[in-house]
Enzyme design. Structure first.
Site, PDB file in Angstrom:
ATOM      1  N   ASP A   1       3.607   1.291   3.344  1.00 31.83           N
ATOM      2  CA  ASP A   1       4.630   1.423   3.970  1.00 31.83           C
ATOM      3  C   ASP A   1       4.192   0.381   5.019  1.00 31.83           C
ATOM      4  O   ASP A   1       4.747  -0.109   6.126  1.00 31.83           O
ATOM      5  CB  ASP A   1       5.783   2.486   4.323  1.00 31.83           C
ATOM      6  CG  ASP A   1       6.486   3.452   3.333  1.00 31.83           C
ATOM      7  OD1 ASP A   1       6.511   2.248   1.926  1.00 31.83           O
ATOM      8  OD2 ASP A   1       6.571   4.142   3.217  1.00 31.83           O
TER       9      ASP A   1
ATOM     10  N   HIS B   1       4.891  -2.023  -0.117  1.00 35.95           N
ATOM     11  CA  HIS B   1       5.412  -1.357  -0.087  1.00 35.95           C
ATOM     12  C   HIS B   1       7.345  -1.310  -0.211  1.00 35.95           C
ATOM     13  O   HIS B   1       7.477  -1.076   0.822  1.00 35.95           O
ATOM     14  CB  HIS B   1       5.826   0.431  -0.816  1.00 35.95           C
ATOM     15  CG  HIS B   1       6.315   1.091  -1.170  1.00 35.95           C
ATOM     16  ND1 HIS B   1       7.151   2.535  -0.311  1.00 35.95           N
ATOM     17  CD2 HIS B   1       6.755   0.963  -2.394  1.00 35.95           C
ATOM     18  CE1 HIS B   1       7.536   3.113  -1.377  1.00 35.95           C
ATOM     19  NE2 HIS B   1       7.449   2.423  -2.485  1.00 35.95           N
ATOM     20  N   ARG B   2       8.350  -2.077  -1.229  1.00 35.33           N
ATOM     21  CA  ARG B   2       9.381  -2.479  -0.701  1.00 35.33           C
ATOM     22  C   ARG B   2       9.582  -3.670   0.404  1.00 35.33           C
ATOM     23  O   ARG B   2      10.103  -3.708   1.566  1.00 35.33           O
ATOM     24  CB  ARG B   2       9.944  -1.068  -0.235  1.00 35.33           C
ATOM     25  CG  ARG B   2      10.382  -0.139  -1.136  1.00 35.33           C
ATOM     26  CD  ARG B   2      11.066   0.737  -0.968  1.00 35.33           C
ATOM     27  NE  ARG B   2      10.890   1.899  -1.901  1.00 35.33           N
ATOM     28  CZ  ARG B   2      11.612   3.548  -1.248  1.00 35.33           C
ATOM     29  NH1 ARG B   2      12.085   3.172  -0.407  1.00 35.33           N
ATOM     30  NH2 ARG B   2      11.397   4.558  -1.961  1.00 35.33           N
TER      31      ARG B   2
ATOM     32  N   LYS C   1      14.771  -0.509 -12.265  1.00 34.30           N
ATOM     33  CA  LYS C   1      15.170   0.694 -11.605  1.00 34.30           C
ATOM     34  C   LYS C   1      16.737   1.107 -12.363  1.00 34.30           C
ATOM     35  O   LYS C   1      17.627   0.369 -11.523  1.00 34.30           O
ATOM     36  CB  LYS C   1      15.889   1.470  -9.968  1.00 34.30           C
ATOM     37  CG  LYS C   1      14.261   1.615  -9.702  1.00 34.30           C
ATOM     38  CD  LYS C   1      14.115   2.318  -8.488  1.00 34.30           C
ATOM     39  CE  LYS C   1      13.177   2.610  -7.482  1.00 34.30           C
ATOM     40  NZ  LYS C   1      12.568   3.561  -8.324  1.00 34.30           N
TER      41      LYS C   1
ATOM     42  N   GLU D   1       5.818  -4.915  -3.550  1.00 32.76           N
ATOM     43  CA  GLU D   1       6.036  -4.541  -3.997  1.00 32.76           C
ATOM     44  C   GLU D   1       8.117  -4.307  -3.889  1.00 32.76           C
ATOM     45  O   GLU D   1       8.161  -3.967  -3.233  1.00 32.76           O
ATOM     46  CB  GLU D   1       6.133  -2.601  -4.733  1.00 32.76           C
ATOM     47  CG  GLU D   1       6.394  -1.671  -5.473  1.00 32.76           C
ATOM     48  CD  GLU D   1       7.960  -1.596  -5.120  1.00 32.76           C
ATOM     49  OE1 GLU D   1       8.313  -0.319  -5.914  1.00 32.76           O
ATOM     50  OE2 GLU D   1       7.979  -1.335  -4.340  1.00 32.76           O
TER      51      GLU D   1
ATOM     52  N   HIS E   1      16.790  -0.499  -3.737  1.00 32.24           N
ATOM     53  CA  HIS E   1      15.853   0.789  -4.441  1.00 32.24           C
ATOM     54  C   HIS E   1      16.895   2.221  -4.596  1.00 32.24           C
ATOM     55  O   HIS E   1      16.977   2.523  -4.959  1.00 32.24           O
ATOM     56  CB  HIS E   1      14.784   1.518  -2.988  1.00 32.24           C
ATOM     57  CG  HIS E   1      14.603   2.792  -3.381  1.00 32.24           C
ATOM     58  ND1 HIS E   1      15.172   3.991  -3.576  1.00 32.24           N
ATOM     59  CD2 HIS E   1      13.287   2.699  -3.871  1.00 32.24           C
ATOM     60  CE1 HIS E   1      13.623   5.478  -4.044  1.00 32.24           C
ATOM     61  NE2 HIS E   1      12.832   4.011  -4.181  1.00 32.24           N
TER      62      HIS E   1
ATOM     63  N   GLU F   1       9.614  -3.315  -9.345  1.00 31.44           N
ATOM     64  CA  GLU F   1       9.545  -1.912 -10.678  1.00 31.44           C
ATOM     65  C   GLU F   1      11.196  -2.079 -10.483  1.00 31.44           C
ATOM     66  O   GLU F   1      12.030  -2.067 -10.676  1.00 31.44           O
ATOM     67  CB  GLU F   1       9.423  -1.155  -9.588  1.00 31.44           C
ATOM     68  CG  GLU F   1      10.297   0.633 -10.015  1.00 31.44           C
ATOM     69  CD  GLU F   1       9.607   1.171  -9.303  1.00 31.44           C
ATOM     70  OE1 GLU F   1       8.846   0.768  -8.252  1.00 31.44           O
ATOM     71  OE2 GLU F   1      10.373   2.762  -8.849  1.00 31.44           O
TER      72      GLU F   1
ATOM     73  N   ASP G   1      12.261  -3.120  -6.279  1.00 30.16           N
ATOM     74  CA  ASP G   1      13.252  -2.647  -7.141  1.00 30.16           C
ATOM     75  C   ASP G   1      14.469  -3.129  -7.069  1.00 30.16           C
ATOM     76  O   ASP G   1      15.565  -3.529  -6.256  1.00 30.16           O
ATOM     77  CB  ASP G   1      13.510  -1.542  -5.923  1.00 30.16           C
ATOM     78  CG  ASP G   1      12.086  -0.868  -5.951  1.00 30.16           C
ATOM     79  OD1 ASP G   1      12.075   0.293  -6.175  1.00 30.16           O
ATOM     80  OD2 ASP G   1      11.986  -0.603  -4.638  1.00 30.16           O
TER      81      ASP G   1
HETATM   82  O1  G3P Z   1       5.842   1.704  -7.605  1.00 33.53           O
HETATM   83  C1  G3P Z   1       5.786   2.554  -6.652  1.00 33.53           C
HETATM   84  C2  G3P Z   1       6.963   3.481  -5.995  1.00 33.53           C
HETATM   85  O2  G3P Z   1       7.872   2.248  -5.313  1.00 33.53           O
HETATM   86  C3  G3P Z   1       7.617   4.262  -6.801  1.00 33.53           C
HETATM   87  O3  G3P Z   1       8.808   4.600  -6.228  1.00 33.53           O
HETATM   88  O4  G3P Z   1      10.575   5.452  -5.518  1.00 33.53           O
HETATM   89  O5  G3P Z   1       9.271   3.927  -3.523  1.00 33.53           O
HETATM   90  O6  G3P Z   1      10.428   3.283  -5.979  1.00 33.53           O
HETATM   91  P1  G3P Z   1       9.482   4.477  -5.707  1.00 33.53           P
HETATM   92 MG    MG Z   2       9.893   1.134  -6.143  1.00 32.15          MG
END
Ligand code: G3P
Ligand code: MG
Length: 253
Positions: free
Chosen positions: A238, A14-15, A118, A41, A56, A116, A43
């Site tokens: 994470d 995640h990130r 945003k 993943e 993010h 993702e 953003d």
């Molecule tokens: O894609 C899952 C997660 O990344 C969504 O929330 O705020 O961490 O981008 P956030």
């Molecule tokens: Mg995300």
């Protein structure tokens, strides 16, 4: 769904591996490769000159210490900011990467990605166009095209209008009774869900539609194992290093 995606191990960094390196930097994606994680993943949003950048928050403060909004500055300025020292001084050379920078690295490392989107309010059209242009120009021959997700249905509709072939993931933070209609309309192949709103019945209902079910954000081995036992396909984490130590799903440790 005609396309199936697989996750082995069933963990998406995640990130990037955001507890071992500053989130959404090249260093965080390299960590995923080092750990043997195949999916990351991250953003994406636009700079003021419409460059797709990987970050993010809409504001720069938390991850660069600079007071301002990502969308108010051109990339030639954003790339001067230190995107690593907030995490640890040893990462002071990390910068806010462009989407093209990240895709080039993923091609080199042979990593799959959940991108993702945003978009800043009012910039949805440009964001989708720019992101899709960069993906089309840079994504290499790694096994799977990126999974593109967003919390915004309108953004996902724009992606589908742009390309019939894109792999779409619908992000759901609060449960929506009409999730299946939304996914059908978008031809989404994945549902990315806040783990806090899942239970065995909801997992079953999503899996009955043959879609991939991905849960975020899961940093605890016990929680990961519970979600896997319900049928969740993979978790955004994470701390993939921690999950690799103790998770029980086939394909793990
Ligand atoms: O894609 C899952 C997660 O990344 C969504 O929330 O705020 O961490 O981008 P956030
Ligand atoms: Mg995300």
């Amino acid at each position: 769904m005609s396309r199936r995606i697989t996750f082995d191990p069933p963990i998406i960094a995640h990130r990037g591996v955001s507890r071992m390196a500053p989130e959404n930097t090249l260093a965080a994606f390299r960590k995923a490769k080092e750990l043997g994680i195949h999916w990351v993943e991250f953003d994406v949003m636009l700079s003021s000159d419409d460059i797709a950048v990987v970050i993010h928050d809409e504001t720069l403060d938390r991850t660069t210490g600079f007071n301002g909004n990502v969308g108010d500055f051109p990339y030639r300025f954003l790339k001067t900011l230190d995107a690593g020292s907030w995490f640890d001084p040893s990462f002071s050379k990390e910068r806010i990467p462009t989407l093209a920078d990240v895709i080039n690295l993923l091609n080199e490392l042979k990593l799959s990605a959940n991108i993702e989107i945003k978009a800043q309010p009012g910039k949805e059209d440009q964001t989708v166009k720019r992101v899709m242009d960069v993906i089309e120009a840079h994504w290499g021959n790694i096994s799977m095209p990126p999974l593109i997700s967003s919390f915004s249905i309108s953004i996902l509709e724009k992606i589908r209008a742009h390309s019939a072939r894109s792999l779409i993931g619908f992000l759901m933070h609060e449960w929506r009774k009409d999730w299946e209609d939304v996914c059908d309309d978008l031809q989404a192949i994945a549902v990315d869900v806040n783990h806090k709103i899942l239970d065995p019945e909801k997992v079953k209902s999503i899996k009955a539609t043959q879609r991939a079910l991905l849960a975020y954000t899961v940093n605890d081995v016990g929680l990961a194992n519970k979600l896997y036992s319900w049928g969740v396909d993979a978790v955004f984490s994470d701390t993939p290093n921690e999950l690799l130590k103790g998770a029980i799903k086939p394909g793990l440790g």
